[in-house]
Every structure is written in C-alpha cells, then in structure tokens.
Design a protein around this motif. Structure first.
Motif, mmCIF file in Angstrom:
data_model
loop_
_atom_site.group_PDB
_atom_site.id
_atom_site.type_symbol
_atom_site.label_atom_id
_atom_site.label_comp_id
_atom_site.label_asym_id
_atom_site.label_seq_id
_atom_site.Cartn_x
_atom_site.Cartn_y
_atom_site.Cartn_z
ATOM 1 N N SER A 106 -9.540 4.147 20.719
ATOM 2 C CA SER A 106 -8.063 4.320 20.690
ATOM 3 C C SER A 106 -7.227 3.787 22.076
ATOM 4 N N SER A 107 -6.485 4.341 22.746
ATOM 5 C CA SER A 107 -6.085 4.010 23.969
ATOM 6 C C SER A 107 -5.291 5.071 24.667
ATOM 7 N N ILE A 132 -15.936 10.091 16.743
ATOM 8 C CA ILE A 132 -15.428 10.751 18.092
ATOM 9 C C ILE A 132 -14.322 9.636 18.483
ATOM 10 N N LEU A 133 -13.301 9.997 18.600
ATOM 11 C CA LEU A 133 -12.191 9.219 19.075
ATOM 12 C C LEU A 133 -11.974 9.110 20.694
ATOM 13 N N THR A 134 -12.052 7.845 21.266
ATOM 14 C CA THR A 134 -11.913 7.622 22.638
ATOM 15 C C THR A 134 -10.585 7.379 23.121
ATOM 16 N N LEU A 154 -21.803 8.880 24.220
ATOM 17 C CA LEU A 154 -21.052 9.515 23.039
ATOM 18 C C LEU A 154 -21.711 9.087 21.738
ATOM 19 N N LEU A 155 -21.991 7.874 21.499
ATOM 20 C CA LEU A 155 -22.651 7.768 20.305
ATOM 21 C C LEU A 155 -23.885 8.316 19.880
ATOM 22 N N ARG A 156 -24.809 8.625 20.938
ATOM 23 C CA ARG A 156 -26.103 9.289 20.687
ATOM 24 C C ARG A 156 -25.898 10.759 21.141
ATOM 25 N N ALA A 186 -21.383 15.524 19.936
ATOM 26 C CA ALA A 186 -20.172 15.813 19.765
ATOM 27 C C ALA A 186 -19.662 14.823 18.501
ATOM 28 N N SER A 187 -18.859 15.518 17.793
ATOM 29 C CA SER A 187 -18.088 14.569 16.873
ATOM 30 C C SER A 187 -16.785 15.568 16.520
ATOM 31 N N GLY A 188 -15.652 14.667 15.736
ATOM 32 C CA GLY A 188 -14.496 15.494 15.696
ATOM 33 C C GLY A 188 -13.715 15.765 16.905
ATOM 34 N N GLU A 189 -13.858 14.927 17.800
ATOM 35 C CA GLU A 189 -13.268 15.298 19.135
ATOM 36 C C GLU A 189 -12.476 13.912 19.670
ATOM 37 N N THR A 190 -11.457 14.209 20.369
ATOM 38 C CA THR A 190 -10.846 13.011 21.230
ATOM 39 C C THR A 190 -11.115 13.167 22.542
ATOM 40 N N VAL A 191 -11.553 12.095 23.205
ATOM 41 C CA VAL A 191 -12.016 12.129 24.717
ATOM 42 C C VAL A 191 -11.426 11.150 25.441
#
Length: 293
Positions: A110-111, A156-158, A212-214, A217-222
C-alpha cells in the motif's frame, strides 16, 4: 521455494528480486509488458482476471509480492489508480481462490500516503487514513478490500513511507535533486521547501519485504519506514556536502501541490518487532550512493 512478483521491472521490484534470490528463492518476474524486458519475464496484466488465473495456476508460487501499481501521485488518469490499484489487486486474490492455490504469504504494498495530513508527529499503523489525492484514496480502498480476504489468505499489508535509491525514475523528487548536482547545475526549482518526509533506502525496503514474506506474521498492516524526518532543505544540504558546492534553490509555485501532505513520519515499532535485524543505511549514505552511481 518460488516467489512471484508483480511489477518486477519497477524500481522496487528489481531490488526485491535480488533480495529473494540471495535468500535462495526462485523469482517469477511478472510485468504488464514483457517487450524489452529480461529473459524469462512473464506477461501479466493484473487488470485481466483470466491472465491472473493462468499465471498463478501455472507457477503456484510459495510467495506473492504484489508491487504493481500506478504510483506517481501526479498521474493524469484518475481512473487508472482505481483500475490498477484496487481492481488489479482484487483480481490477484480472486485468482488464487479460483485456482485453489494458497501461498505461504502474500505481501500487498500500500502506501503511507493513506495517512494524508491527518496528524503531526510519528504515525502508527492505528492512525485512521485520511487520503488527500486519488493515489492515496485508491490505496485506502484497496486496503479495505484486501482485509476482507484476511480470513481466507495469509496476507500482510505494507505502508511504505518515502524511499529512494539508484534507479528511481527522474520524475521523483530525490532523483531530480541528485541529477541536478551530478550535472553541476547552478540552480534548481522546487516546490514547498518545508515539506518533511520519512525517507528510507530502497535496499532496506526490499530487505523488509523479503523478511516479511518469509516471516510468520499475517493479517497485519506494517509501516515500512525509518522513523526519522528529513526536509527538502536537509536533502539539499546533504547533496551540497556530497557535491562540494552550493546550489541556488528557487521555489516554483507550479510545483507546490494544492493538497500537499506536509509532514509524514512513520513509527517503525511494529516493523522492528517483526524484522529486528533490518539494516538501515543513513539517508546521507543513500544520497552519496545515488550521487556516485
């Protein structure tokens, strides 16, 4: 292990591809137009659901890093922001469901522009989005859509804050400034000199994405950020030190955006918890790297 990247030929994609390969992960590089691309690039228009199904079903990647987007804030086609950033992302997730493939992790970029001018100080992920342009609004819409998939896919959303490095397009601010100094220009025209941003090195961003890919964590915004503010004046001063001369800065009213996000600094607390060993070069080192390239 195999990772699929959308927007693989973009600025971030090239560095993330390198980071994943260094970790021993094969990379499927997808892009909208493979003409003139590298050997093995895979054509994928994310606005076409059938192409998304075909490519995901063929490669069944362990990881998906979704970087493809219309990312230039001043892009003239407003509808393209939503067509690519929202519907294109939906197509990728729907394609995974349609072909019965669940990757170990999907990273969706994201941004930090979603925060808008909402607040001063250091911004945490809990801050409510208040977008001020089509780019940011499309990313907010995308985030809400993606969250409806959290119970079906490990996502995971970044939210990357500003970042730069060698190879970033010249239309972006820092490469523009660096190129003026490399050409030994006597002056430069800029917009609001008091805009303050959180800047990172693209290599740091790529390393964070790979980790983060490896990671678990999931279902998170970072937030992907440094947590340190830099103004345009700071960047000019650093470049003057690197180049060994002073440049005349002129404020061009045409470059001052009406809905400019004045201060954007991120909290790196969650990122540091998820990726505790992340290396961050000093921003002045990044500028020197770009100047020497």
């Amino acid at each position: 292990m195999r990772a699929m990247l959308t927007g693989a030929r973009g600025f971030t994609g090239r560095y993330l591809s390198d980071a994943l390969q260094q970790a021993g992960i094969a990379v499927v590089k997808t892009c909208a137009d493979v003409e003139g691309g590298g050997v093995g690039d895979v054509a994928l228009d994310i606005t076409d659901i059938e192409q998304c199904r075909r490519v995901i079903d063929e490669y069944r990647p362990n990881y998906i890093a979704h970087l493809a987007a219309i990312s230039f804030v001043a892009h003239e086609d407003a509808l393209a922001f939503y067509r690519v950033n929202v519907l294109g992302t939906l197509n990728l997730l729907q394609a995974c469901a349609d072909v019965g493939h669940e990757p170990a992790k999907i990273l969706v970029a994201s941004s930090a522009n979603v925060y808008g001018n909402a607040c001063e100080g250091v911004i945490e992920e809990s801050q409510s989005p208040q977008p001020v342009n089509h780019y940011a609004t499309s990313k907010v819409a995308m985030e809400y859509m993606v969250r409806t998939w959290f119970d079906r896919l490990p996502i995971i959303l970044t939210r990357p804050f500003n970042y730069t490095g060698v190879g970033q397009a010249g239309q972006f601010l820092v490469p523009k400034i660096v190129s003026h100094f490399k050409r030994r220009e006597a002056s430069i025209e800029l917009g609001n000199l008091d805009v303050t941003r959180d800047f990172s090195d693209v290599r740091t961003v790529a390393s964070a994405y790979a980790a983060l890919l490896r990671g678990a964590a999931s279902g998170e915004t970072v937030n992907i950020c440094s947590g340190r503010p830099y103004s345009l004046r700071d960047i000019i001063a650093a470049m003057e030190r690197a180049a060994g001369y002073e440049i005349e800065v002129r404020v061009n009213p045409a470059f001052v955006r009406q809905n400019e996000v004045r201060t954007l600094i991120g909290s790196a607390k969650k990122l540091d918890e998820l990726v505790p060993d992340l290396e961050r070069p000093a921003f002045e080192e990044t500028l020197q790297w770009m100047y020497a390239a």
